[in-house]
Design an enzyme around this catalytic site. Structure first.
Site: not given
Length: 640
Positions: A132, A201, A283, A285, A501, A507, A547, A551
């Protein structure tokens, strides 16, 4: 381990120190240098001057925190022993195995990669890696786009994916090719550093290349925040380009803010002055935007930053929002999606110091024992915004000013042709689920290469072609249309706002389909619209994830589908078209073949019972879920 035991820091960090030499800053005390002891108001020795004095410095000390022996998660131990995200990844990359071990799997995330395998294969696992990129504001120089296009064909699965955080994902890279691919990205104006892992991120900002003061300032601020919070210890370049540095020059403001330790924010003499050996608990953001433009899903971020300008259009400062996040876990009500809330306003010259103070508060106080609860939203939910603000202000050295009033927000897609303001044009192109492949990929490359166009990726998984001369518009439009890249009037409104996603097959967290399933779902929704009499230009924001991690930000959708079993979804309702209200869980375990039983009655009653200009999400909230379930149960079909 006894309280007087000695730790030895990784190579390049501070020298040996003892755990009974405590300072007053939080859970990571045992990881500090022995000479970074608490020194009162100005934090630690060797500090630079405090942030600008546009508002008075408060007489504060660094925040104290109760010393407790806290269990740490396995990932925290891996980070601590990694020599700043190097070991054992550096050794694992040299083995003949197609995969890396558990510790290296965690560390390679910081380098911008996830290890994956094809879950649909039987009789073994075919490992590969997803890479990514990191592109603040979604900016992709011409040279980098062409490089990513080439790498997808030579080392990936032949497609590129545009993400919901304005980056590329490159799937299917084999371990033996990782260094070649990574070094190619770095040497062609790109980076994957920090695109994954427990650190900041990619920083979002509006992708539109408007030559307007506020837009340019928002994008510049996104670049500066990304630079401020970028790792400094060199692990990324050591691993992929043998230590050669390809970093661009940083602004003096960024360097000054990073080095400033007026309020005890930094690890003294550490290769990572902001992150230390442990980096962040999870993470992190950040999004930056301008008033009215919610193309970035502002309130879903840990930090949301909004440019505030005066009556002449000159940027003066920023409203700041904190505590957003989408991830949750099924059947665990203690996990939840959450919207960011306002913390206050800062003058423009202080934004980096304010952002740093928020990050450090999360670094020091975010949970490190259970990763399900490690995002900053849980810290703020536990403390409340007032306590959180108080602690941040101690690291910031000032009080936040009251937030400024802002106009209503809108979702802006930037699809179609728009004037930039400098005589050139930009063109926003819709890409279903962000997947660029086949004839679309080939044609995009031809156009981007021929006209030497820079591009930008939007937070809605679309692509913007920039700096197009007027005489290029017609030939570009024609060739793109032949490849299915249509102007927005020819794209179904449902598709224009939909997101999904990747989910299956790569994944590891996916429970059911998302990207591969959404085309059929959107067609079925369109058929239901027609059946109940809704017009073609009416739409509902639909987002699908495989899930509950969120995302594609399904919890902001008017109609969110969150995988909760094989061919099964949890249905969320109540988001708004401008993405400023959070949805709520409406139904569990709705099988994909039963969606009409739930959706058609809702669309029918929305059509007939809505108020003037009432969106689907607003309608479902006004009616209440008990009434909606009653409407579903008693639905007799479309009246003739």
């Amino acid at each position: 381990m006894s309280s007087s035991s000695t730790f030895r820091a990784p190579a390049g960090a501070a020298t040996v120190f003892s755990t009974d030499q405590k300072i007053r800053l939080g859970r990571l005390d045992a990881l500090r240098s022995s000479h970074s002891v608490f020194l009162g108001r100005y934090g630690r020795r060797g500090v630079s001057s405090p942030p600008s004095a546009s508002s008075p410095i408060q007489a504060v000390s660094t925040p104290a925190k109760t010393e407790t022996a806290t269990k740490r998660s396995k990932v925290e131990i891996i980070k601590e022993k990694s020599n700043f995200i190097r070991y054992p990844l550096n050794e694992e990359l040299l083995t003949e195995a197609p995969n890396v071990n558990e510790s290296a799997v965690q560390l390679i995330k910081f380098h911008g990669s996830y290890q994956q395998y094809n879950r649909e294969e039987r009789g073994g696992r075919s490992y590969s890696f997803m890479l990514r990129t990191k592109n603040p504001s979604g900016k992709v120089p011409n040279q980098l786009y062409l490089t990513m296009d080439d790498l997808a064909d030579e080392f990936g699965i032949g497609t590129l994916r545009l993400t919901t955080r304005q980056t590329f994902q490159l799937h299917g890279v084999l371990k033996q090719n990782l260094k070649t691919v990574m070094s190619s990205i770095i040497k062609n104006m790109g980076s994957t550093l920090g695109a994954c892992g427990d650190l900041n991120r990619n920083v979002l900002a509006p992708a539109a290349p408007y030559v307007k003061k506020d837009y340019l300032f928002a994008q510049e601020t996104a670049d500066n925040i990304a630079a401020l919070l970028s790792p400094q210890s060199g692990f990324y370049y050591d691993m992929w380009v043998d230590g050669e540095q390809f970093m661009t020059a940083e602004s003096p403001e960024v360097v000054k803010a990073r080095n400033d330790n007026s309020h005890g924010t930094n690890f003294v003499d550490s290769p990572e002055p902001i992150y230390g050996t442990q980096f962040l608990p999870r993470k992190f953001k950040v999004a930056v935007t301008v008033p009215t433009d919610n193309s970035v899903d502002l309130l879903t971020n840990d930090i949301g930053v909004v440019v505030v300008s005066d009556e002449n259009g000159e940027p003066q400062g920023f409203n700041i929002y904190v505590g957003g996040g989408m991830g949750r876990t099924h059947r665990m009500e203690s996990t939840f999606a959450r919207l960011a809330e306002p913390i206050g306003y800062v003058p423009k010259e202080d934004i980096l110091y304010a952002v740093k103070a928020i990050v450090v508060t999360q670094r020091e106080h975010g949970r490190r024992d259970d990763r399900k609860y490690s995002r900053m939203k849980y810290l703020i939910s536990s403390w409340g915004i007032e306590k959180f603000r108080d602690v941040v202000e101690q690291y910031y050295g000032k009080k936040f000013e009251p937030s400024r009033n802002l106009p209503e927000w809108e979702f802006k897609s930037y699809l179609g042709w728009h004037e930039q303001g400098d005589g050139a044009w930009f063109c926003g192109l819709h890409v279903d689920s962000g997947r660029v492949g086949g004839i679309m990929k080939k044609t995009l490359r031809e156009v981007i290469e021929k006209y030497k166009i820079d591009v930008r990726i939007t937070p809605n998984q679309n692509i913007v072609l920039c700096d197009i001369k007027t005489e290029w518009k017609r030939p570009i439009t024609t060739v793109l249309a032949q490849a299915g890249l249509l102007q927005p009037e020819f794209v179904d409104p449902l598709n224009q706002t939909a997101m999904a996603c990747p989910a299956f097959p790569l994944c590891p967290l996916a429970i059911t389909e998302a990207e591969r399933g959404i085309p059929s779902i959107l067609k079925r929704v369109r058929a239901m619209f027609e059946k109940v009499g809704l017009e073609y230009d009416e739409s509902v924001v639909i987002r699908v994830t495989g899930c509950p991690n969120g995302c594609a930000r399904p919890y902001m959708a008017e109609l969110g589908l969150v995988g909760d079993g094989p061919n099964s979804y949890q249905v969320w309702l109540g988001g708004t078209p401008n993405q400023m209200a959070i949805a709520r869980s409406f139904m569990d375990k709705v099988k994909v073949h039963d969606l009409e039983k739930v959706f058609e009655p809702l669309f029918y009653h929305w059509k007939h019972e809505r108020q003037t200009k009432e969106s689907f999400g607003e309608y479902t909230t006004r009616m209440g879920f008990e009434k909606l379930k009653e409407l579903i149960d008693t639905y007799k079909g479309v009246s003739q």
